[in-house]
Design an enzyme around this catalytic site. Structure first.
Site, PDB file in Angstrom:
ATOM      1  N   ASP A  47       0.784  -1.251   0.000  1.00  0.00           N
ATOM      2  CA  ASP A  47       0.000   0.000   0.000  1.00  0.00           C
ATOM      3  C   ASP A  47       0.816   1.302   0.000  1.00  0.00           C
ATOM      4  O   ASP A  47       1.826   1.405   0.700  1.00  0.00           O
ATOM      5  CB  ASP A  47      -0.855   0.099   1.275  1.00  0.00           C
ATOM      6  CG  ASP A  47      -1.583  -1.174   1.624  1.00  0.00           C
ATOM      7  OD1 ASP A  47      -1.574  -2.106   0.830  1.00  0.00           O
ATOM      8  OD2 ASP A  47      -2.161  -1.206   2.720  1.00  0.00           O
ATOM      9  N   GLU A  75     -10.367  -2.575   4.594  1.00  0.00           N
ATOM     10  CA  GLU A  75      -9.034  -2.027   4.861  1.00  0.00           C
ATOM     11  C   GLU A  75      -8.922  -0.617   4.268  1.00  0.00           C
ATOM     12  O   GLU A  75      -9.708  -0.215   3.405  1.00  0.00           O
ATOM     13  CB  GLU A  75      -7.957  -2.932   4.238  1.00  0.00           C
ATOM     14  CG  GLU A  75      -8.000  -4.360   4.787  1.00  0.00           C
ATOM     15  CD  GLU A  75      -6.861  -5.251   4.285  1.00  0.00           C
ATOM     16  OE1 GLU A  75      -6.232  -5.901   5.121  1.00  0.00           O
ATOM     17  OE2 GLU A  75      -6.598  -5.301   3.071  1.00  0.00           O
TER      18      GLU A  75
HETATM   19  C1  FRU Z   1      -3.880  -3.629   2.807  1.00  0.00           C
HETATM   20  C2  FRU Z   1      -3.201  -4.072   4.091  1.00  0.00           C
HETATM   21  C3  FRU Z   1      -3.550  -3.130   5.247  1.00  0.00           C
HETATM   22  C4  FRU Z   1      -2.395  -3.309   6.161  1.00  0.00           C
HETATM   23  C5  FRU Z   1      -1.243  -3.506   5.208  1.00  0.00           C
HETATM   24  C6  FRU Z   1      -0.176  -4.427   5.706  1.00  0.00           C
HETATM   25  O1  FRU Z   1      -3.275  -4.111   1.661  1.00  0.00           O
HETATM   26  O2  FRU Z   1      -3.575  -5.407   4.403  1.00  0.00           O
HETATM   27  O3  FRU Z   1      -4.792  -3.369   5.834  1.00  0.00           O
HETATM   28  O4  FRU Z   1      -2.204  -2.213   7.018  1.00  0.00           O
HETATM   29  O5  FRU Z   1      -1.788  -4.018   4.010  1.00  0.00           O
HETATM   30  O6  FRU Z   1       0.936  -4.408   4.857  1.00  0.00           O
END
Ligand code: FRU
Length: 484
Positions: A22, A200
């Site tokens: 992300d 998320e």
């Molecule tokens: C989304 C996610 C978030 C988390 C991160 C971990 O892709 O799963 O919810 O904070 O990636 O890398």
């Protein structure tokens, strides 16, 4: 598949090496766009998650910086956001030299716990100090994450607001703070609409409808995985109102049960920049899908895995009487456009022997005497299919078939994506292609489809009419200026 088969993108941000997912902490500060991102400083798997860092003055040329926030014994540094503390509400900076303040998820493994923590920077985002009082918001739960913070300034007052998720409960939780360290609960949203998988990376921001400052709505973006429209990870958005406490959806806003931000498989965890004017609201998303992200080839011998979408400016428009989120890519440097001659097309014709590896294609096709058409991208001029983008006017949709060669990438990679479009006789598309990805903007950018692409054997561009001849009013291709 070998590493060499996963080429480095030309147009899209990718780290120099290692794992990336992300985008985090997007902030425009003192003339620079800062892009932090989920990364593993040690390798190409999702582990030791920390915040990587790059910055740019134009959203296209990125300078790589050292790791910004490193994992430690308290946990990995999961997703979050950054704001400029102009009023020095936190006391970490000063009124003249505001601190950048990041809120991120501290994710510990044993016991499994996710709470929100803070780090600040007093050198314009280059180095970060973790706050001694971390975590700043802890519910004692294991899936509470992805804080996105913004400054609310409205009838209810002026304070910081955080949106975060209780991921498995499919709930967005809103909190408020005066100093970025002490947070009190405001309200929650969900579960509703697309409720498969976990929720998320929420984001919440105001946009003016058709640019009218007297008609401002709030847009809540929620990524969810799995359960996305094309399978696996996907992103929905909800248009509504925010009174400083509660977000409420505008039920008749769009007329659709779920509004998908993107109809492809590879647009996830998109969030927007802090520090830009309302008309410049800009989003970047991770161009991948948890269905296969961990097993994608790591590219170009550099053992790098992960890339971002093009940055996209967001706006709200009324389209066919309904409100829609519109996305317009921030233009990257291009060579001059080459217009391709093609008048009436029935049988398949090759339009170009060599489609650029990266660039933009715009097309306007009149289908009034046909049922639709198919565009073969990076196909074999002798007739192989390549990537097939087809328009079916009756169904009112376009489809993208990336099956050819897809099984070499991952067993769950081959797929055909479908995106509704307005079903008009005249179809206009803007397509951004890179070595291993495609982003398709239809209906003026209110319908978007983002997909990674398998390595292709062919280089040609061909078109055929379906159920009759189509008139190609315009096809123009502009090659991306290769950096370096
Ligand atoms: C989304 C996610 C978030 C988390 C991160 C971990 O892709 O799963 O919810 O904070 O990636 O890398």
């Amino acid at each position: 598949m070998t590493d060499a088969d996963a080429p480095r993108p030309v147009l899209h941000f990718t780290p120099e090496r290692n794992w990336m997912n992300d985008p985090n902490g997007l902030v425009f500060h003192r003339g620079r766009y800062h892009l932090y991102y989920q990364c593993n400083p040690e390798g190409t798997i999702h582990d030791h998650i920390s915040w990587g860092h790059a910055s740019s003055t134009d959203l296209t040329h990125w300078e790589h910086h050292p790791i910004a926030i490193r994992d430690d014994e308290a946990g990995e540094i999961f997703s979050g956001s950054a704001v400029i503390d102009h009023g020095n509400t936190s006391g970490f900076g000063s009124a003249d030299a505001p601190a950048l303040v990041a809120l991120y998820t501290q994710a510990s493994r044993n016991p499994s716990r996710q709470a929100q923590s803070l780090a600040y920077s007093i050198d314009d985002g280059m180095t970060w100090t973790k706050y001694a009082g971390n975590p700043v918001l802890d519910r004692g739960t294991g899936e509470f994450r992805d804080p996105k913070v913004f400054r609310y300034d409205g009838p209810a007052g002026s304070y910081w607001v955080m949106v975060a998720v209780e991921a498995v409960h499919r709930q967005v939780l809103l909190y408020r703070s005066d100093d970025l360290t002490r947070w009190t609960f405001l309200s929650s949203f969900g579960p509703e609409r697309a409720v498969d998988g976990v929720w998320e990376c929420p984001d919440l921001f105001p946009l003016a409808v058709d640019g009218d400052p007297s008609d401002v709505r709030w847009v809540l973006i929620i990524s969810l995985s799995p359960g996305g429209v094309a399978g696996g990870s996907g992103t929905q958005y909800v248009i509504g109102r925010f009174d400083g406490v509660t977000f409420s959806a505008d039920t008749e806003a769009t007329g659709e049960a779920v509004d998908w931000l993107d109809f492809g498989r590879d647009c996830y965890a998109g969030v927007t920049f802090d520090g830009l004017a309302r008309e410049e609201r800009t989003m970047i998303a991770w161009m991948s899908n948890w269905d296969y992200a961990r097993e994608l080839p790591a590219g170009d011998g550099l053992l790098q895995r992960g890339m971002m979408t093009l940055p996209r400016r967001l706006s709200l428009v009324r389209h066919d009487g309904r409100l829609r989120l519109r996305q317009q890519p921030v233009a990257a440097p291009l060579e001059d456009e080459v217009a391709i001659e093609a008048a009436s097309v029935d049988e398949r014709v090759t339009l170009m022997e060599r489609l650029p590896e990266a660039g933009r294609m715009t097309l306007r096709v009149d289908t009034r005497d046909a049922a639709g058409f198919a565009l073969h991208l990076r196909c074999d001029p002798a007739g192989g299919d390549g990537i097939v983008l087809a328009y079916d006017r009756q169904e009112g949709h376009i489809s993208l078939d990336r099956r050819a060669g897809g099984d070499q990438v991952h067993e769950s990679f081959p797929s055909v994506e479908v995106m509704p479009v307005s079903g008009a006789e005249l179809l206009e598309l803007v397509i951004w292609l890179d070595r291993a990805s495609i982003e398709i903007f239809a209906d003026g950018g209110t319908r978007v489809l983002t997909d990674l692409l398998p390595p292709q054997r062919g280089t040609a561009l061909a078109i055929e009419g379906r159920g009759g001849a189509v008139r190609v009013e315009r096809i123009a291709v502009a090659e991306a200026v290769v950096p370096g």
